[in-house]
Design an enzyme around this catalytic site. Sequence first.
Site, short mmCIF file in Angstrom:
data_model
loop_
_atom_site.label_atom_id
_atom_site.label_comp_id
_atom_site.label_asym_id
_atom_site.label_seq_id
_atom_site.Cartn_x
_atom_site.Cartn_y
_atom_site.Cartn_z
N GLY A 188 0.78 -1.23 0.00
CA GLY A 188 0.00 0.00 0.00
C GLY A 188 0.81 1.27 0.00
O GLY A 188 0.25 2.36 0.13
N GLU A 191 4.54 -6.15 1.46
CA GLU A 191 4.04 -6.57 0.15
C GLU A 191 3.79 -5.39 -0.78
O GLU A 191 2.65 -5.11 -1.15
CB GLU A 191 2.69 -7.29 0.33
CG GLU A 191 2.76 -8.53 1.15
CD GLU A 191 1.38 -9.07 1.50
OE1 GLU A 191 1.27 -10.28 1.71
OE2 GLU A 191 0.43 -8.28 1.56
N CYS A 205 -16.65 3.08 -26.31
CA CYS A 205 -18.00 3.65 -26.41
C CYS A 205 -18.55 3.90 -25.03
O CYS A 205 -19.46 3.19 -24.58
CB CYS A 205 -18.88 2.71 -27.19
SG CYS A 205 -18.34 2.63 -28.87
N1 LLP Z 1 -1.07 -6.84 -0.14
C1 LLP Z 1 -2.40 -7.00 -0.15
C2 LLP Z 1 -3.00 -7.98 0.74
C3 LLP Z 1 -3.20 -6.26 -1.03
O1 LLP Z 1 -4.50 -6.42 -1.01
C4 LLP Z 1 -2.57 -5.34 -1.91
C5 LLP Z 1 -3.38 -4.57 -2.86
C6 LLP Z 1 -1.18 -5.21 -1.86
C7 LLP Z 1 -0.46 -5.97 -0.96
C8 LLP Z 1 -0.43 -4.28 -2.77
O2 LLP Z 1 -0.82 -2.97 -2.63
P1 LLP Z 1 0.06 -1.83 -3.35
O3 LLP Z 1 1.41 -1.81 -2.68
O4 LLP Z 1 0.18 -2.20 -4.77
O5 LLP Z 1 -0.73 -0.61 -3.14
N2 LLP Z 1 -6.47 -1.67 -8.34
C9 LLP Z 1 -6.21 -0.66 -7.34
C10 LLP Z 1 -5.36 -1.19 -6.22
C11 LLP Z 1 -5.95 -2.40 -5.54
C12 LLP Z 1 -5.03 -2.91 -4.50
C13 LLP Z 1 -5.48 -4.21 -3.98
N3 LLP Z 1 -4.61 -4.78 -3.01
C14 LLP Z 1 -5.54 0.53 -8.00
O6 LLP Z 1 -5.41 0.55 -9.21
O7 LLP Z 1 -5.18 1.50 -7.34
#
Ligand code: LLP
Length: 449
Positions: A248, A290, A361
């Site tokens: 995150g 992560e 579209c």
């Molecule tokens: N770990 C878990 C359990 C997660 O659910 C996620 C993201 C991550 C790690 C990685 O998060 P990151 O570091 O990439 O922010 N499609 C959305 C983001 C959805 C994230 C879902 N989980 C977007 O385009 O912003």
Amino acid sequence: MFLHGTSSVNNSGHLEIGGLDTTKLAATYGTPLYVYDIELVRQKARAFMDPFQQNGIQAQVAYAGKAFCTVGILQVIAQEGLSLDVVSGGELYTALKAGFPVERIHFHGNNKSYQEIEMALQAGIGHFIVDNYLEIHMLKEATRRLGTKTKVLLRLAPGVEAHTHEYISTGKEDSKFGFDLESGAATEAMELLHGDQYIELTGVHYHIGSQIFDMEAFYVATEKVWRMLADWREQAGFHLQVLNVGGGFGIRYTEEDTPLSIQEYVEHVIQAVKNNAENFGFNLPEIWIEPGRAIVGDAGTTLYTVGAQKQIPNVRNYLSVDGGMSDNIRLPLYQAKYEAAIANSMNEEADTLVSIAGKHCESGDMLAWDVQLPNPQVGDILAIPCTGAYCYSMASNYNHITKSAVVFVENSEAKVVVQRQTYEDLVRLDNEYLPNLHVEKGNRESRVS
Ligand code: LLP
């Protein structure tokens, strides 16, 4: 436009990435084209690993494959010594195809199927991040049936809301993910797993949301979790080996975004875990994180070709490009904001206000509202940076637009790591449906087919 990583402007005034002129990449491989700056991916991966190594802390940095999951990127991630978080049989399959070290693959997901569980057990993955009671039940059954042991973390919902878009915040109580703390579900799940003959519960996991800049919610969540861990130690003799605090970590899409540096993020994580371990009298566990977006987000730039323009006096100039929500759905879905530039005229004054539309579209099919560009012309190459995370991975074939190719650039070399789909690919899995239909038309029977 902010220049990330190896991006620069060359003598012709063109955008270069990885030492290559993006207008040439567009001419060679076509558009839309996802271009990844692999040196930047490596830098980010190392930036996450370094603070742990420098502080002598046992850790795993598990790349969240959902951000961008292809054989090529998983090979880069493996080369850099990272671990991997997968969330489906498909992501696991891709990781296995990439030759990813299997013990460093961890399996997430709030509704894993029995087949996915079996597949992962047979592959011998590192950990399952167990999300719910059905999964516990299936894991117990499958490990016994296959005679395979496995390790697990429990996914917790710490009941803390991160300040981010509602759809991407996941740690609050009213969430489909994980066992919540308040109701006692987490403790019950621990009791179901603790001491199991086939399943070793090594620790817990929580992830409070994505694109987070402010660590406050993370601190609150961390302390709540440690209170519970202390109870588990008292009441069940549970020994914590692994604490996985999720991903995150936010990135800079536009100047409105103010992320910490990766080093700062990791130092906050280390400090928070250290403080709590000390306060509650624990040895420091292994720390896992992560990151997805923060590893690949800035490294991706999408190139498009400029097409039609529609100028509505005193309202807006729409500039259409040859892609859109099928290669990047983040604006319609999350109101995401991006910068943009004309890759073939980087040095000219950005004096024209436009909104960049896709070719689907749907009125919501927009890539960016209100960006300044140097008077764009048909055939120009438009670059949108920071499209490395959750763009290709969320791509669709809406309107039967073929998925774009992905090119990795590094040390002035380009390599196509995902080929552009063809029209034939669009119908490859289709079967014909031409039954012998008999339609009554008055007394006459006519055959339609
Ligand atoms: N770990 C878990 C359990 C997660 O659910 C996620 C993201 C991550 C790690 C990685 O998060 P990151 O570091 O990439 O922010 N499609 C959305 C983001 C959805 C994230 C879902 N989980 C977007 O385009 O912003």
